[in-house]
Design a protein around this motif. Structure first.
Motif, PDB file in Angstrom:
ATOM      1  N   ALA A   1       7.855 -12.708  12.030  1.00 39.18           N
ATOM      2  CA  ALA A   1       8.447 -12.220  10.783  1.00 39.18           C
ATOM      3  C   ALA A   1      10.239 -12.794  10.639  1.00 39.18           C
ATOM      4  CB  ALA A   1       8.423 -10.665  10.756  1.00 39.18           C
ATOM      5  N   ARG A   2      10.329 -13.268   9.635  1.00 36.76           N
ATOM      6  CA  ARG A   2      11.813 -13.897   9.525  1.00 36.76           C
ATOM      7  C   ARG A   2      12.151 -13.541   7.981  1.00 36.76           C
ATOM      8  NH1 ARG A   2      12.010 -17.970  13.240  1.00 36.76           N
ATOM      9  NH2 ARG A   2      10.024 -19.226  13.661  1.00 36.76           N
ATOM     10  N   GLU A   3      13.434 -13.589   7.980  1.00 31.09           N
ATOM     11  CA  GLU A   3      14.071 -13.477   6.493  1.00 31.09           C
ATOM     12  C   GLU A   3      13.725 -14.367   5.943  1.00 31.09           C
ATOM     13  OE1 GLU A   3      15.748 -11.236   4.854  1.00 31.09           O
ATOM     14  OE2 GLU A   3      16.210  -9.650   6.410  1.00 31.09           O
ATOM     15  N   LYS A   4      13.573 -14.500   4.694  1.00 29.22           N
ATOM     16  CA  LYS A   4      13.307 -15.628   3.593  1.00 29.22           C
ATOM     17  C   LYS A   4      14.375 -16.508   3.810  1.00 29.22           C
ATOM     18  CE  LYS A   4      10.515 -13.451  -0.201  1.00 29.22           C
ATOM     19  NZ  LYS A   4      10.881 -12.966  -1.294  1.00 29.22           N
TER      20      LYS A   4
ATOM     21  N   ASP B   1       3.009 -13.287  -1.176  1.00 29.01           N
ATOM     22  CA  ASP B   1       2.708 -14.296  -0.306  1.00 29.01           C
ATOM     23  C   ASP B   1       1.307 -14.853  -0.589  1.00 29.01           C
ATOM     24  OD1 ASP B   1       2.614 -16.387   1.485  1.00 29.01           O
ATOM     25  OD2 ASP B   1       3.660 -14.923   3.332  1.00 29.01           O
ATOM     26  N   ARG B   2       1.346 -15.844  -1.447  1.00 27.23           N
ATOM     27  CA  ARG B   2      -0.142 -16.279  -1.712  1.00 27.23           C
ATOM     28  C   ARG B   2      -0.750 -16.970  -0.549  1.00 27.23           C
ATOM     29  NH1 ARG B   2      -1.444 -15.688  -7.155  1.00 27.23           N
ATOM     30  NH2 ARG B   2       0.593 -15.100  -8.295  1.00 27.23           N
TER      31      ARG B   2
ATOM     32  N   LYS C   1      13.374  -6.526  -3.367  1.00 35.20           N
ATOM     33  CA  LYS C   1      14.595  -6.401  -2.156  1.00 35.20           C
ATOM     34  C   LYS C   1      13.920  -6.539  -0.570  1.00 35.20           C
ATOM     35  CE  LYS C   1      18.288  -4.486  -4.353  1.00 35.20           C
ATOM     36  NZ  LYS C   1      18.975  -3.233  -4.635  1.00 35.20           N
ATOM     37  N   ARG C   2      12.419  -6.728  -0.695  1.00 34.63           N
ATOM     38  CA  ARG C   2      11.857  -6.977   0.349  1.00 34.63           C
ATOM     39  C   ARG C   2      11.872  -8.417   0.934  1.00 34.63           C
ATOM     40  NH1 ARG C   2       6.481  -3.140  -0.895  1.00 34.63           N
ATOM     41  NH2 ARG C   2       7.720  -1.536  -1.686  1.00 34.63           N
ATOM     42  N   THR C   3      12.686  -8.774   1.742  1.00 31.83           N
ATOM     43  CA  THR C   3      12.910 -10.206   1.849  1.00 31.83           C
ATOM     44  C   THR C   3      12.416 -10.753   3.396  1.00 31.83           C
ATOM     45  OG1 THR C   3      15.129  -9.471   2.995  1.00 31.83           O
ATOM     46  CG2 THR C   3      15.131 -10.035   0.713  1.00 31.83           C
TER      47      THR C   3
ATOM     48  N   LYS D   1      10.962  -3.883   5.119  1.00 33.79           N
ATOM     49  CA  LYS D   1      11.465  -4.900   4.320  1.00 33.79           C
ATOM     50  C   LYS D   1      10.420  -6.171   4.063  1.00 33.79           C
ATOM     51  CE  LYS D   1      15.976  -5.940   5.123  1.00 33.79           C
ATOM     52  NZ  LYS D   1      17.021  -6.203   5.866  1.00 33.79           N
ATOM     53  N   MET D   2       9.141  -5.951   4.626  1.00 35.79           N
ATOM     54  CA  MET D   2       8.252  -6.792   4.696  1.00 35.79           C
ATOM     55  C   MET D   2       7.781  -7.225   3.312  1.00 35.79           C
ATOM     56  SD  MET D   2       7.577  -8.046   7.567  1.00 35.79           S
ATOM     57  CE  MET D   2       6.532  -9.216   6.631  1.00 35.79           C
TER      58      MET D   2
END
Lengths: 278, 194
Positions: free
Chosen positions: A42-45, A202-203, A233-235, A196-197
């Motif tokens: 999991a990462r920040e966009k 996410d296609r 705001k979920r990034t 924040k997920m």
């Protein structure tokens, strides 16, 4: 004779305690199969590609052979998101459908669960009443606890609420208190990242995986409803984990993971045979 | 300084359309600088006295807090505690508590949890307040905020008003009536002034 009486008394007390506090894992019995298995970081966009992951996650679905083969599609399932933080702390977020006894539909069922090695926040579903409509004029004359409800059980408290009242101030405030009394500061900080997920947009995940990831995250949404971010705001996003997936043995105790998980074969075609599952 | 005035007591009798006694009601109240207390004892409507207690405390830091209690005779009380308007209400049985916001009082979640507290406290309370409300309807009176536990318990079952409640009238109960002294003592005891 006295010893026998003591054993009987112990059994009776134990049964009474079980009746009051059902065990989450009692609904998942029989041989277990693995239906899905995927690993993510999991990462920040906006994070650079070499940024360390916020956490690693393993998604699996367990199916339990509770009915005969032709009813395999309806076998009890546990949809699990196994989260490992950089600190090594482990969490499991779970959405589940247990064994439903058609003769006892009033009994509560496991629904959502968030657990660390230290504690657990469980949401049970109960009160499935065929044909019940809380908005109908007759609803006022029905007993005050008839209808679809959730029951939260956690060390921080218990709460029974109607599904329709989920967003009310009363339910939100009680859930916040229960979560605060259940998880310690480190756990709350770790679990807040999960809120924040961004899975909806996410296609690349595909419908099946996106649905199940979102559903497992619901457990955290309930526990931390007051901190839930709006979707825009979920990034934090999932990316496939390039590392080889480890075996699941490190999760065995926390998740109550059975040994020898065989792959879950595709269920037989719909519709199922006539007659009940039990 | 917390000077307290001596308690005031009002004795009333509720009678039916023919003037027959239905029940007697004693209302006792006491007041000090930072506190108002009241206790109502309804005797004769049910097998046991229906007792309502209310205490309003004023604190310069926390504002006003209200404590309400309802019980039958000497049995366990159901308690309500609330703060400033809009704050959460805490309802407590001897076994557990439930906290809710006033705005949610008609929601099923609140009704269901209050119902559980009543069962834990004294299941007869629901029938008791139904009788009490019927008597109020017969007198053409509404349940007031002073009777908050009654209002809360009525919200659990949402019973529609009785289409033709039996006629009831209220009249003063003479201090000389044979029942007056005991009723007066019961109200003072409920007020904590034994």
């Amino acid at each position: 004779m006295k010893a026998r009486a003591a054993v009987l008394l112990l059994c009776a007390v134990s049964a009474a305690l079980r009746a009051e506090e059902p065990d989450w894992f009692d609904s998942f019995k029989g041989r277990a199969f693995l239906q899905g298995d995927a690993s993510f970081v999991a990462r920040e966009k906006a994070a650079p590609p070499d940024a360390p992951p916020l956490f690693r996650a393993r998604w699996v679905i367990l199916r339990y052979a509770a009915f005969t083969e032709e009813w395999r599609r309806f076998w009890p399932s546990r949809n699990l998101l196994l989260v490992t933080m950089p600190s090594g702390a482990q969490y499991v977020l779970e959405s589940s459908l247990g064994h439903i006894d058609e003769k006892h539909l009033e009994e509560e069922q496991p629904w959502y669960r968030v657990a660390s090695k230290r504690t657990a926040f469980e949401v049970w579903a109960l009160g499935w009443t065929p044909g019940y409509d809380p908005s109908s004029p007759d609803a006022a004359s029905t007993p005050p606890c008839d209808g679809m409800r959730n029951r939260v059980r956690a060390p921080g408290g218990t709460l029974e609420y109607f599904v329709d009242d989920f967003g009310s101030r009363t339910v939100r405030a009680s859930l916040a208190e229960i979560a605060a009394g259940t998880f310690d500061e480190d756990e709350r900080r770790d679990l807040a990242v999960l809120l924040k997920m961004s899975v909806e947009s996410d296609r690349s995940l595909g419908d099946f995986l996106a649905f199940h990831l979102r559903d497992s995250l619901q457990a955290g949404y309930i526990a931390f409803l007051d901190q839930l971010q709006p979707r825009d705001k979920r990034t934090v996003v999932f990316e496939p984990d390039p590392a080889d997936p480890a075996d699941l043995s490190s999760w065995r105790a926390l998740v109550h993971l059975p040994f020898n998980l065989a792959p879950f074969p595709a269920p037989p075609p719909f519709p199922p045979p006539k007659g009940g599952v039990n | 300084m917390n000077a307290e005035e001596p308690p005031k007591i009002t004795l009333e009798r509720v009678v039916d359309g023919r003037g027959n006694r239905v029940c007697d009601i004693a209302k006792a109240s006491a007041k000090s600088d930072n506190e108002r207390r009241s206790a109502w004892v309804v005797r004769g409507l049910l097998k046991s006295d229906l007792v309502l207690n209310r205490q309003v405390r004023r604190d310069s830091n926390t504002g006003e807090s209200t404590f309400d209690e309802i019980r039958l005779g000497d049995r366990a009380p159901l308690r309500f505690e609330s703060g400033a308007p809009g704050s959460r209400v805490t309802a407590a049985s001897p076994a557990s508590t439930f906290r809710y916001f006033d705005v949610d009082v008609t929601r099923l979640t609140v009704r269901c949890n209050l119902s559980r507290l009543v069962q834990e406290t004294d299941p007869d309370l629901l029938n008791a307040i139904a009788e009490y409300e019927l008597m109020k309807q017969g007198m053409g009176e509404k349940v007031s905020i002073e009777e908050l536990p009654v209002l809360m318990l009525l919200a659990i079952e949402k019973r529609p008003p009785h289409p033709s409640p039996p006629v009831r009238k209220k009249e003063p109960l003479s201090e000389d009536a044979p029942e007056a002294a005991e009723l007066r003592a019961a109200a003072l005891a409920a007020l904590g002034e034994e």
